[in-house]
Motif scaffolding. Structure first.
Motif, PDB file in Angstrom:
ATOM      1  N   TYR A  37       0.833  -1.200   0.000  1.00 42.49           N
ATOM      2  CA  TYR A  37       0.000   0.000   0.000  1.00 42.49           C
ATOM      3  C   TYR A  37       0.867   1.250   0.000  1.00 42.49           C
ATOM      4  CZ  TYR A  37      -3.714  -3.230   1.292  1.00 42.49           C
ATOM      5  OH  TYR A  37      -4.606  -4.265   1.319  1.00 42.49           O
ATOM      6  N   ASP A  38       0.494   2.211  -0.825  1.00 46.50           N
ATOM      7  CA  ASP A  38       1.148   3.516  -0.836  1.00 46.50           C
ATOM      8  C   ASP A  38       0.299   4.489  -0.027  1.00 46.50           C
ATOM      9  OD1 ASP A  38       3.232   2.762  -2.537  1.00 46.50           O
ATOM     10  OD2 ASP A  38       2.064   3.148  -4.326  1.00 46.50           O
ATOM     11  N   LYS A  39       0.967   5.349   0.735  1.00 46.47           N
ATOM     12  CA  LYS A  39       0.248   6.374   1.485  1.00 46.47           C
ATOM     13  C   LYS A  39       0.081   7.606   0.604  1.00 46.47           C
ATOM     14  CE  LYS A  39       1.532   5.098   6.152  1.00 46.47           C
ATOM     15  NZ  LYS A  39       2.135   5.537   7.404  1.00 46.47           N
ATOM     16  N   LYS A  40      -1.121   8.166   0.645  1.00 44.01           N
ATOM     17  CA  LYS A  40      -1.407   9.369  -0.128  1.00 44.01           C
ATOM     18  C   LYS A  40      -0.707  10.563   0.520  1.00 44.01           C
ATOM     19  CE  LYS A  40      -5.122  10.867  -2.899  1.00 44.01           C
ATOM     20  NZ  LYS A  40      -6.459  10.688  -3.341  1.00 44.01           N
ATOM     21  N   ILE A  41      -0.130  11.419  -0.305  1.00 41.66           N
ATOM     22  CA  ILE A  41       0.525  12.625   0.191  1.00 41.66           C
ATOM     23  C   ILE A  41      -0.551  13.674   0.444  1.00 41.66           C
ATOM     24  CG2 ILE A  41       2.112  14.501  -0.392  1.00 41.66           C
ATOM     25  CD1 ILE A  41       3.620  12.495  -2.163  1.00 41.66           C
ATOM     26  N   LYS A  42      -0.558  14.242   1.661  1.00 39.70           N
ATOM     27  CA  LYS A  42      -1.515  15.297   1.986  1.00 39.70           C
ATOM     28  C   LYS A  42      -1.056  16.590   1.346  1.00 39.70           C
ATOM     29  CE  LYS A  42      -4.069  14.443   6.167  1.00 39.70           C
ATOM     30  NZ  LYS A  42      -4.347  14.913   7.516  1.00 39.70           N
ATOM     31  N   VAL A  43      -1.968  17.229   0.653  1.00 40.39           N
ATOM     32  CA  VAL A  43      -1.658  18.504   0.007  1.00 40.39           C
ATOM     33  C   VAL A  43      -2.554  19.561   0.614  1.00 40.39           C
ATOM     34  CG1 VAL A  43      -1.622  19.760  -2.166  1.00 40.39           C
ATOM     35  CG2 VAL A  43      -1.044  17.337  -2.136  1.00 40.39           C
ATOM     36  N   THR A  44      -1.953  20.622   1.114  1.00 37.11           N
ATOM     37  CA  THR A  44      -2.745  21.746   1.614  1.00 37.11           C
ATOM     38  C   THR A  44      -2.526  22.927   0.692  1.00 37.11           C
ATOM     39  OG1 THR A  44      -0.939  22.352   3.091  1.00 37.11           O
ATOM     40  CG2 THR A  44      -2.682  21.024   4.031  1.00 37.11           C
ATOM     41  N   ILE A  45      -3.618  23.483   0.250  1.00 37.87           N
ATOM     42  CA  ILE A  45      -3.541  24.632  -0.655  1.00 37.87           C
ATOM     43  C   ILE A  45      -3.682  25.886   0.190  1.00 37.87           C
ATOM     44  CG2 ILE A  45      -4.638  25.777  -2.612  1.00 37.87           C
ATOM     45  CD1 ILE A  45      -5.614  22.958  -3.452  1.00 37.87           C
ATOM     46  N   PRO A  46      -2.678  26.757   0.159  1.00 39.25           N
ATOM     47  CA  PRO A  46      -2.741  27.963   0.986  1.00 39.25           C
ATOM     48  C   PRO A  46      -3.764  28.962   0.455  1.00 39.25           C
ATOM     49  CG  PRO A  46      -0.812  28.011  -0.424  1.00 39.25           C
ATOM     50  CD  PRO A  46      -1.460  26.675  -0.615  1.00 39.25           C
ATOM     51  N   THR A  47      -4.346  29.709   1.373  1.00 40.09           N
ATOM     52  CA  THR A  47      -5.267  30.768   0.987  1.00 40.09           C
ATOM     53  C   THR A  47      -4.437  31.976   0.562  1.00 40.09           C
ATOM     54  OG1 THR A  47      -6.572  29.966   2.840  1.00 40.09           O
ATOM     55  CG2 THR A  47      -7.381  31.897   1.742  1.00 40.09           C
ATOM     56  N   THR A  48      -4.735  32.488  -0.599  1.00 34.83           N
ATOM     57  CA  THR A  48      -3.928  33.595  -1.123  1.00 34.83           C
ATOM     58  C   THR A  48      -4.703  34.897  -1.236  1.00 34.83           C
ATOM     59  OG1 THR A  48      -4.470  32.955  -3.375  1.00 34.83           O
ATOM     60  CG2 THR A  48      -2.445  32.037  -2.440  1.00 34.83           C
ATOM     61  N   GLY A  49      -5.905  34.937  -0.681  1.00 38.23           N
ATOM     62  CA  GLY A  49      -6.692  36.164  -0.750  1.00 38.23           C
ATOM     63  C   GLY A  49      -7.409  36.316  -2.083  1.00 38.23           C
ATOM     64  N   GLY A  50      -7.561  35.241  -2.809  1.00 34.73           N
ATOM     65  CA  GLY A  50      -8.261  35.282  -4.097  1.00 34.73           C
ATOM     66  C   GLY A  50      -9.761  35.317  -3.896  1.00 34.73           C
ATOM     67  N   LYS A  51     -10.479  34.801  -4.863  1.00 30.48           N
ATOM     68  CA  LYS A  51     -11.939  34.802  -4.824  1.00 30.48           C
ATOM     69  C   LYS A  51     -12.436  34.020  -3.615  1.00 30.48           C
ATOM     70  CE  LYS A  51     -12.253  34.693  -9.814  1.00 30.48           C
ATOM     71  NZ  LYS A  51     -12.700  33.926 -10.970  1.00 30.48           N
ATOM     72  N   ASP A  52     -13.514  34.519  -3.031  1.00 34.66           N
ATOM     73  CA  ASP A  52     -14.168  33.750  -1.985  1.00 34.66           C
ATOM     74  C   ASP A  52     -15.642  33.632  -2.339  1.00 34.66           C
ATOM     75  OD1 ASP A  52     -14.518  36.284   0.640  1.00 34.66           O
ATOM     76  OD2 ASP A  52     -15.232  36.210  -1.397  1.00 34.66           O
ATOM     77  N   GLU A  53     -16.369  32.890  -1.565  1.00 35.80           N
ATOM     78  CA  GLU A  53     -17.764  32.604  -1.894  1.00 35.80           C
ATOM     79  C   GLU A  53     -18.629  33.858  -1.927  1.00 35.80           C
ATOM     80  OE1 GLU A  53     -19.346  29.485   0.516  1.00 35.80           O
ATOM     81  OE2 GLU A  53     -17.613  28.209   0.160  1.00 35.80           O
ATOM     82  N   ASN A  54     -18.390  34.820  -1.034  1.00 31.90           N
ATOM     83  CA  ASN A  54     -19.212  36.035  -1.002  1.00 31.90           C
ATOM     84  C   ASN A  54     -19.035  36.847  -2.272  1.00 31.90           C
ATOM     85  OD1 ASN A  54     -20.239  35.406   1.513  1.00 31.90           O
ATOM     86  ND2 ASN A  54     -18.611  36.474   2.596  1.00 31.90           N
ATOM     87  N   ASN A  55     -17.799  36.984  -2.754  1.00 32.06           N
ATOM     88  CA  ASN A  55     -17.561  37.723  -3.995  1.00 32.06           C
ATOM     89  C   ASN A  55     -18.210  37.030  -5.178  1.00 32.06           C
ATOM     90  OD1 ASN A  55     -16.081  39.654  -2.662  1.00 32.06           O
ATOM     91  ND2 ASN A  55     -14.097  38.794  -3.206  1.00 32.06           N
ATOM     92  N   THR A  56     -18.155  35.719  -5.223  1.00 37.03           N
ATOM     93  CA  THR A  56     -18.747  34.963  -6.317  1.00 37.03           C
ATOM     94  C   THR A  56     -20.257  35.126  -6.315  1.00 37.03           C
ATOM     95  OG1 THR A  56     -16.948  33.362  -6.155  1.00 37.03           O
ATOM     96  CG2 THR A  56     -18.892  32.671  -7.368  1.00 37.03           C
TER      97      THR A  56
END
Length: 86
Positions: A37-56
Motif C-alpha cells: 500500500y502507498d500512502k497518499k501525500i496530503k496537500v494543503t492549498i494555501p489561501t492567497t486572498g483570491g476569490k471567496d464565496e461572497n464575492n462569487t
C-alpha cells in the motif's frame, strides 16, 4: 521456501513510496497474494486572498440582474416595433 523482498521504485503521482516488504513464496500450486500500500501525500492549498464565496455570489447576482434588464429591454423594443406595424 524462497524469501523475496518487494521494493517499490517509483510511486504513483500523489503517493509516497511504500516501505519494502519481505515475503516468502510457498511451494504450492495455489495463488499467493502479496499486498503493498502507498500512502497518499496530503496537500494543503494555501489561501492567497483570491476569490471567496461572497464575492462569487455578489458577482452572480449583479450579472443576473444585468442579464434580466437586457432581456426585458429587448422585449420592450420588440413590442414597440410590433405595435407600429399593426
Amino acid at each position: 521456501n524462497n524469501t523475496y523482498i518487494l521494493e517499490e521504485i517509483k510511486a504513483p503521482t500523489g503517493y509516497k513510496i511504500a516501505k519494502s516488504g519481505v515475503f516468502k513464496v510457498k511451494d504450492t500450486a495455489k495463488s499467493q497474494i502479496i499486498k503493498m500500500y502507498d500512502k497518499k501525500i496530503k496537500v494543503t492549498i494555501p489561501t492567497t486572498g483570491g476569490k471567496d464565496e461572497n464575492n462569487t455570489l455578489a458577482l452572480s447576482i449583479i450579472l443576473g440582474t444585468i442579464g434580466l434588464l437586457l432581456m426585458f429591454s429587448g422585449l420592450a423594443i420588440y413590442l414597440r416595433k410590433n405595435k407600429k406595424q399593426l
